[in-house]
Design an enzyme around this catalytic site. Structure first.
Site, PDB file in Angstrom:
ATOM      1  N   TYR A 144       0.789  -1.128  -0.031  1.00  0.00           N
ATOM      2  CA  TYR A 144      -0.071  -0.140  -0.104  1.00  0.00           C
ATOM      3  C   TYR A 144       0.903   1.228   0.118  1.00  0.00           C
ATOM      4  O   TYR A 144       0.596   2.157  -1.007  1.00  0.00           O
ATOM      5  CB  TYR A 144      -0.950  -0.077   1.285  1.00  0.00           C
ATOM      6  CG  TYR A 144      -1.799   1.093   1.154  1.00  0.00           C
ATOM      7  CD1 TYR A 144      -2.964   1.135   0.558  1.00  0.00           C
ATOM      8  CD2 TYR A 144      -1.595   2.116   2.341  1.00  0.00           C
ATOM      9  CE1 TYR A 144      -3.997   2.182   0.657  1.00  0.00           C
ATOM     10  CE2 TYR A 144      -2.523   3.121   2.322  1.00  0.00           C
ATOM     11  CZ  TYR A 144      -3.711   3.252   1.489  1.00  0.00           C
ATOM     12  OH  TYR A 144      -4.597   4.260   1.794  1.00  0.00           O
ATOM     13  N   GLY A 147       3.029   1.454  -3.146  1.00  0.00           N
ATOM     14  CA  GLY A 147       2.136   1.624  -4.336  1.00  0.00           C
ATOM     15  C   GLY A 147       1.696   3.112  -4.393  1.00  0.00           C
ATOM     16  O   GLY A 147       1.752   3.526  -5.386  1.00  0.00           O
ATOM     17  N   LYS A 148       1.240   3.703  -3.521  1.00  0.00           N
ATOM     18  CA  LYS A 148       0.892   5.120  -3.368  1.00  0.00           C
ATOM     19  C   LYS A 148       2.014   6.013  -3.516  1.00  0.00           C
ATOM     20  O   LYS A 148       1.769   6.911  -4.021  1.00  0.00           O
ATOM     21  CB  LYS A 148       0.235   5.470  -1.799  1.00  0.00           C
ATOM     22  CG  LYS A 148      -1.068   4.675  -1.595  1.00  0.00           C
ATOM     23  CD  LYS A 148      -2.179   5.212  -2.454  1.00  0.00           C
ATOM     24  CE  LYS A 148      -3.496   4.680  -1.905  1.00  0.00           C
ATOM     25  NZ  LYS A 148      -4.728   5.677  -2.768  1.00  0.00           N
ATOM     26  N   VAL A 186      -9.764   1.521  12.867  1.00  0.00           N
ATOM     27  CA  VAL A 186      -9.750   1.755  14.196  1.00  0.00           C
ATOM     28  C   VAL A 186     -11.253   2.149  14.681  1.00  0.00           C
ATOM     29  O   VAL A 186     -11.719   1.843  15.771  1.00  0.00           O
ATOM     30  CB  VAL A 186      -8.714   2.408  15.099  1.00  0.00           C
ATOM     31  CG1 VAL A 186      -8.864   3.939  14.716  1.00  0.00           C
ATOM     32  CG2 VAL A 186      -8.695   2.225  16.328  1.00  0.00           C
ATOM     33  N   ASN A 189     -14.085  -0.151  13.824  1.00  0.00           N
ATOM     34  CA  ASN A 189     -13.845  -1.385  14.972  1.00  0.00           C
ATOM     35  C   ASN A 189     -14.491  -1.128  16.237  1.00  0.00           C
ATOM     36  O   ASN A 189     -15.248  -1.702  16.966  1.00  0.00           O
ATOM     37  CB  ASN A 189     -12.371  -1.829  14.981  1.00  0.00           C
ATOM     38  CG  ASN A 189     -12.042  -3.087  14.211  1.00  0.00           C
ATOM     39  OD1 ASN A 189     -12.768  -3.468  13.320  1.00  0.00           O
ATOM     40  ND2 ASN A 189     -10.959  -3.426  14.592  1.00  0.00           N
ATOM     41  N   PHE A 190     -13.963   0.050  16.929  1.00  0.00           N
ATOM     42  CA  PHE A 190     -14.320   0.443  18.471  1.00  0.00           C
ATOM     43  C   PHE A 190     -15.812   0.665  18.308  1.00  0.00           C
ATOM     44  O   PHE A 190     -16.399   0.282  19.315  1.00  0.00           O
ATOM     45  CB  PHE A 190     -13.543   1.888  18.658  1.00  0.00           C
ATOM     46  CG  PHE A 190     -12.063   1.317  19.103  1.00  0.00           C
ATOM     47  CD1 PHE A 190     -11.554   0.229  19.016  1.00  0.00           C
ATOM     48  CD2 PHE A 190     -11.034   2.397  19.568  1.00  0.00           C
ATOM     49  CE1 PHE A 190     -10.157  -0.289  19.436  1.00  0.00           C
ATOM     50  CE2 PHE A 190      -9.906   2.315  19.827  1.00  0.00           C
ATOM     51  CZ  PHE A 190      -9.219   0.893  19.716  1.00  0.00           C
ATOM     52  N   THR A 207      -0.655   3.423  22.959  1.00  0.00           N
ATOM     53  CA  THR A 207      -0.012   4.821  23.059  1.00  0.00           C
ATOM     54  C   THR A 207       0.206   5.495  21.648  1.00  0.00           C
ATOM     55  O   THR A 207       0.627   6.530  21.458  1.00  0.00           O
ATOM     56  CB  THR A 207       1.337   4.743  23.808  1.00  0.00           C
ATOM     57  OG1 THR A 207       2.175   3.933  23.377  1.00  0.00           O
ATOM     58  CG2 THR A 207       1.053   4.575  25.322  1.00  0.00           C
ATOM     59  N   THR A 209      -0.262   7.247  18.235  1.00  0.00           N
ATOM     60  CA  THR A 209      -1.301   8.167  17.892  1.00  0.00           C
ATOM     61  C   THR A 209      -1.951   8.381  16.532  1.00  0.00           C
ATOM     62  O   THR A 209      -1.089   7.980  15.515  1.00  0.00           O
ATOM     63  CB  THR A 209      -0.530   9.545  18.376  1.00  0.00           C
ATOM     64  OG1 THR A 209       0.284   9.895  17.223  1.00  0.00           O
ATOM     65  CG2 THR A 209      -0.090   9.682  19.732  1.00  0.00           C
ATOM     66  N   PRO A 272       2.645   2.561  12.342  1.00  0.00           N
ATOM     67  CA  PRO A 272       3.375   3.750  12.782  1.00  0.00           C
ATOM     68  C   PRO A 272       2.998   4.305  14.323  1.00  0.00           C
ATOM     69  O   PRO A 272       2.023   4.023  14.615  1.00  0.00           O
ATOM     70  CB  PRO A 272       2.629   4.675  11.637  1.00  0.00           C
ATOM     71  CG  PRO A 272       2.270   3.978  10.663  1.00  0.00           C
ATOM     72  CD  PRO A 272       1.736   2.728  11.099  1.00  0.00           C
TER      73      PRO A 272
END
Ligand code: NAD
Ligand code: UDP
Length: 309
Positions: A144, A147-148, A186, A189-190, A207, A209, A272
Site C-alpha cells: 500500500y 504503491g501510493k 480503528v 472497529n471500536f 499509546t 497516535t 506507525p
C-alpha cells in the site's frame, strides 16, 4: 456542468464525493469493482439521471469522455490491502497509469487520493509535505505505502513529461458514515464493538497516535484542491488534533454509553507510532481547515452504525 469520473466511487470516501459533486450540479460517473465498496453506498444515487455506475477494475484501461478524474480506487484498510498485496500494488500503480493515460487523452484534470502512509513511520513529527518519509519497502504495509508512493511519482512524471494537469492530496485517517463495518479500521472497529457490547481491541499499549478527520471536512478539502489553479500539491488533508488509541477507545465507550471494556491485542508489524498532519499549506493555498470536532463526528458516525447494525 462538468463530466466527472470518480474511481472507487462506491467506497466510503468515494460515495460521499459523488454526493457532493452531484449536489454541485455535475454529471458523475462512478467506477468501482466493489472489492471493498458496496452498491448500498450509492443506492440512493442510482435514480439520478446525472449519475452512472460502471463496474470496472482500474487495473484495466477504459475510454470515457470526462473533464475531471478523482482517482480513489484502492483498498484502504490494512486487512483489505494486505488480503491480496500484489493486487493492491497493481491497483495503485496500473490504476494510476490507466487513469493518467485517460487524463492525457481527454485533457482532463486528475486528482490522486494519496495518503499519510507515504510518510511511513515518521521520524519527523508532525508531518509537513516536505518530509520524504520513512517507509519499510519490504514489510506487510509496503504494498500500500510503496504503491501510493509510486502513484505519486507517476502523477508528477506525467505532469513533467506530458503536461497532464494533476493534483495530489495526502489524506490522513478519515472516518464517518459508510465506513465498511468489517474493514478493521480503528474507528469502525471500536464503534461496532462498543455498540455490540464486545471488548474494544486496542492493539499494543494504545499509546500510538492518529489524527482523525470527519468525512465532510475531507471531501470539502478534496473538491477545493481539484478546483484550485496553479497548485499541484502534494497537500496534506487531515485534522491536526492528535489522539492516542487508548484515548479514542475511552471516548467511544463514553459516547456510546457502552458497558464494554478494553482488551489489548498484538500490535501489527510496522504500525506507525505517531501521525499528525501539518496543514499550513492547505490553509494557505485552499483556505481550508477542518471544522468538525472528533466528538461531533463520532456522534454522527455512531448514529450511522446504530442504524445499520
Ligand atoms: P474504501 O475501501 O471504502 O474505498 C475504496 C474503493 O475502491 C472501494 O469502493 C473499492 O471497491 C474500490 N476499489 C478497490 N480496488 C479497485 C480496483 N482495482 N478497481 C476499481 N475499484 C477498486 O476506502 P476509502 O477510505 O474510501 O479510501 C478511498 C481512497 O482514499 C483510497 O485510495 C485510499 O487509499 C485513500 N485514503 C483513505 C484514507 C481514509 O482514512 N479513509 C486515508 C488515506 C488515503
Ligand atoms: N487499531 C487498534 N485496534 C483496532 C484497529 C486498529 O488499536 O481494532 C490501531 C492500529 O494498530 C493503528 C491505529 O489503530 O495503530 C489506526 O489503525 P487503522 O487501521 O484505522 O489506520 P492506519 O494504521 O492505517 O492509520
Amino acid at each position: 456542468m462538468k463530466r466527472i469520473l470518480v474511481t472507487g466511487g462506491a467506497g466510503f470516501l468515494g460515495s460521499h464525493l459523488c454526493d457532493r459533486l452531484l449536489a454541485d450540479g455535475n454529471d458523475v460517473i462512478c467506477l468501482d469493482n466493489l472489492f471493498t465498496g458496496s452498491k448500498d453506498n450509492i443506492r440512493h444515487l442510482l435514480v439520478n439521471p446525472y449519475f452512472e455506475y460502471i463496474r470496472h477494475d482500474v487495473t484495466e484501461p477504459i475510454q470515457l469522455e470526462v473533464d475531471q478524474i478523482y482517482n480513489l480506487a484502492c483498498p484502504a484498510s490494512p486487512i483489505h490491502y494486505q488480503y491480496n498485496p500484489i493486487k493492491t500494488a497493481n491497483t495503485s500503480v496500473l490504476g494510476a497509469i490507466n487513469m493518467l493515460e485517460l487524463a492525457r487523452k481527454t485533457n482532463a484534470r486528475i486528482l490522486q487520493a494519496s495518503t499519510s502512509e507515504v510518510y511511513g513511520n515518521p521520524q519527523i513529527h508532525p508531518q509537513p509535505e516536505s518530509y520524504w518519509g520513512s517507509v519499510n519497502p519490504i514489510g506487510i504495509r509496503s504494498c500500500y505505502d510503496e504503491g501510493k508512493r509510486m502513484a505519486e511519482t507517476l502523477f508528477f512524471d506525467y505532469h513533467r513529461q506530458y503536461d497532464v494537469d494533476i493534483r495530489v492530496i495526502r489524506i490522513f485517517n478519515t472516518y464517518g458514515p459508510r465506513m465498511n463495518p468489517s474493514d478493521g479500521r480503528v474507528v469502525s472497529n471500536f464503534i461496532v464493538q462498543a455498540i455490540r457490547g464486545e471488548a474494544l481491541t486496542v492493539y499494543g499499549t494504545g499509546t500510538q497516535t492518529r489524527s482523525f478527520c470527519y468525512v465532510d471536512d475531507l471531501i470539502d478539502g478534496m473538491v477545493r484542491m481539484m478546483e484550485t489553479e496553479d497548485f499541484l500539491g502534494p497537500v496534506n488533508l487531515g485534522n491536526p488534533e492528535e489522539f492516542t488509541m487508548m484515548n479514542l477507545a475511552k471516548k467511544i465507550i463514553n459516547l456510546t454509553g457502552s458497558n464494554s471494556h478494553i482488551v489489548h491485542a498484538k500490535l501489527p508489524s510496522d504500525d506507525p507510532v505517531q501521525r499528525q498532519p501539518i496543514i499550513d499549506l492547505a490553509m494557505e493555498m485552499l483556505d481550508w481547515k477542518p471544522s468538525i470536532s472528533l466528538d461531533d463526528g463520532l456522534q454522527r458516525t455512531i448514529a450511522y452504525f446504530r442504524k445499520i447494525l
